[in-house]
Scaffold this motif. Structure first.
Motif, PDB file in Angstrom:
ATOM      1  N   HIS A 221     -48.512  84.748 128.730  1.00  0.00           N
ATOM      2  CA  HIS A 221     -49.599  84.657 129.595  1.00  0.00           C
ATOM      3  C   HIS A 221     -50.479  85.761 129.816  1.00  0.00           C
ATOM      4  O   HIS A 221     -51.611  85.737 129.915  1.00  0.00           O
ATOM      5  N   ALA A 222     -49.685  86.805 130.185  1.00  0.00           N
ATOM      6  CA  ALA A 222     -50.481  88.159 130.303  1.00  0.00           C
ATOM      7  C   ALA A 222     -51.353  88.401 129.310  1.00  0.00           C
ATOM      8  O   ALA A 222     -52.759  89.090 129.817  1.00  0.00           O
ATOM      9  N   LYS A 223     -51.162  88.269 128.052  1.00  0.00           N
ATOM     10  CA  LYS A 223     -52.331  88.632 127.094  1.00  0.00           C
ATOM     11  C   LYS A 223     -52.807  87.438 126.544  1.00  0.00           C
ATOM     12  O   LYS A 223     -53.858  87.577 125.568  1.00  0.00           O
ATOM     13  N   ASN A 224     -52.577  86.157 127.154  1.00  0.00           N
ATOM     14  CA  ASN A 224     -53.446  84.946 126.452  1.00  0.00           C
ATOM     15  C   ASN A 224     -53.043  84.872 125.156  1.00  0.00           C
ATOM     16  O   ASN A 224     -54.012  84.476 124.121  1.00  0.00           O
ATOM     17  N   LEU A 225     -51.822  84.817 124.624  1.00  0.00           N
ATOM     18  CA  LEU A 225     -51.450  84.972 123.502  1.00  0.00           C
ATOM     19  C   LEU A 225     -50.135  83.695 123.161  1.00  0.00           C
ATOM     20  O   LEU A 225     -49.375  83.690 124.186  1.00  0.00           O
ATOM     21  N   VAL A 226     -50.470  83.145 122.095  1.00  0.00           N
ATOM     22  CA  VAL A 226     -49.279  82.210 121.679  1.00  0.00           C
ATOM     23  C   VAL A 226     -48.969  82.600 120.199  1.00  0.00           C
ATOM     24  O   VAL A 226     -49.887  82.867 119.376  1.00  0.00           O
ATOM     25  N   PHE A 227     -47.715  82.829 119.967  1.00  0.00           N
ATOM     26  CA  PHE A 227     -46.934  83.169 118.702  1.00  0.00           C
ATOM     27  C   PHE A 227     -46.292  82.047 117.946  1.00  0.00           C
ATOM     28  O   PHE A 227     -45.877  81.312 118.546  1.00  0.00           O
ATOM     29  N   LEU A 228     -46.228  82.137 116.624  1.00  0.00           N
ATOM     30  CA  LEU A 228     -45.439  81.372 115.795  1.00  0.00           C
ATOM     31  C   LEU A 228     -44.695  82.118 114.965  1.00  0.00           C
ATOM     32  O   LEU A 228     -45.311  82.673 113.977  1.00  0.00           O
ATOM     33  N   GLN A 229     -43.315  82.474 115.188  1.00  0.00           N
ATOM     34  CA  GLN A 229     -42.534  83.556 114.449  1.00  0.00           C
ATOM     35  C   GLN A 229     -41.965  82.401 113.379  1.00  0.00           C
ATOM     36  O   GLN A 229     -41.224  81.728 113.537  1.00  0.00           O
ATOM     37  N   MET A 230     -42.299  82.763 112.026  1.00  0.00           N
ATOM     38  CA  MET A 230     -41.711  82.176 110.780  1.00  0.00           C
ATOM     39  C   MET A 230     -40.999  82.978 110.047  1.00  0.00           C
ATOM     40  O   MET A 230     -41.359  83.850 109.313  1.00  0.00           O
ATOM     41  N   ASN A 231     -39.517  82.318 110.065  1.00  0.00           N
ATOM     42  CA  ASN A 231     -38.623  82.939 109.058  1.00  0.00           C
ATOM     43  C   ASN A 231     -38.047  82.162 108.004  1.00  0.00           C
ATOM     44  O   ASN A 231     -38.471  80.892 108.200  1.00  0.00           O
ATOM     45  N   SER A 232     -37.556  82.805 107.095  1.00  0.00           N
ATOM     46  CA  SER A 232     -36.991  81.943 106.001  1.00  0.00           C
ATOM     47  C   SER A 232     -38.105  81.039 105.176  1.00  0.00           C
ATOM     48  O   SER A 232     -37.632  79.849 105.080  1.00  0.00           O
ATOM     49  N   LEU A 233     -39.204  81.587 105.043  1.00  0.00           N
ATOM     50  CA  LEU A 233     -40.050  80.653 104.725  1.00  0.00           C
ATOM     51  C   LEU A 233     -39.940  80.167 103.211  1.00  0.00           C
ATOM     52  O   LEU A 233     -39.293  80.872 102.651  1.00  0.00           O
ATOM     53  N   LYS A 234     -40.713  79.034 103.009  1.00  0.00           N
ATOM     54  CA  LYS A 234     -40.255  78.220 101.792  1.00  0.00           C
ATOM     55  C   LYS A 234     -41.774  78.082 101.243  1.00  0.00           C
ATOM     56  O   LYS A 234     -42.674  77.827 101.805  1.00  0.00           O
ATOM     57  N   PRO A 235     -41.706  77.909  99.761  1.00  0.00           N
ATOM     58  CA  PRO A 235     -43.099  77.416  99.192  1.00  0.00           C
ATOM     59  C   PRO A 235     -43.850  76.254  99.703  1.00  0.00           C
ATOM     60  O   PRO A 235     -45.008  76.225 100.175  1.00  0.00           O
ATOM     61  N   GLU A 236     -42.979  75.367 100.307  1.00  0.00           N
ATOM     62  CA  GLU A 236     -43.502  73.996 100.848  1.00  0.00           C
ATOM     63  C   GLU A 236     -44.007  74.391 102.413  1.00  0.00           C
ATOM     64  O   GLU A 236     -44.655  73.636 102.988  1.00  0.00           O
ATOM     65  N   ASP A 237     -43.896  75.544 102.902  1.00  0.00           N
ATOM     66  CA  ASP A 237     -44.611  76.041 103.941  1.00  0.00           C
ATOM     67  C   ASP A 237     -46.198  76.503 103.884  1.00  0.00           C
ATOM     68  O   ASP A 237     -46.795  76.774 104.917  1.00  0.00           O
TER      69      ASP A 237
END
Length: 123
Positions: free
Chosen positions: A73-89
């Protein structure tokens, strides 16, 4: 007026990680945030959502256990941490916002959208 700008996309090998960011401006109390994605030739689909406080999150079955949504909230940011990525992502990933943390799975419920960031996962 709420404005959303995504960043952090790119090319990564299968099994790798990426962190997407969404910079939000003009937001207001209670606003819920979501991530959607759209692969070539497919419909845009729900990926994850988070409520105002950050205490409630939800994920699609296809990313559960691999992706994590969070917000600062302090930085007005939203994150999406994506691990173990696959080609279908592989897809264009969109940040979205809506007034309340209800009916979060439907893209039609979201009022505000970013321009998207490309994520490509090579095999």
């Amino acid at each position: 007026q709420v404005q959303l700008v995504e960043s952090g996309g790119g090319l990564v090998q299968a099994g790798g990680s990426l962190r997407l960011s969404c910079a939000a401006s003009g937001t207001f109390s209670g606003i819920a945030m979501g991530w959607f994605r759209q692969a070539p030739g497919k419909e845009r689909e729900f990926v994850a959502a988070i409520n105002w406080s950050g205490g409630s999150t939800s994920y699609s079955d296809s990313v559960k256990g691999r992706f994590t949504i969070s917000r600062d909230h302090a930085k007005n940011l939203v994150f999406l941490q994506m691990n173990s990525l696959k080609p279908e992502d592989t897809a264009v990933y969109y940040c979205a916002a809506k007034r309340f943390y209800i009916r979060i799975y439907s893209l039609r419920e979201y009022e505000y959208w970013g321009q998207g960031t490309q994520v490509t996962v090579s095999s």
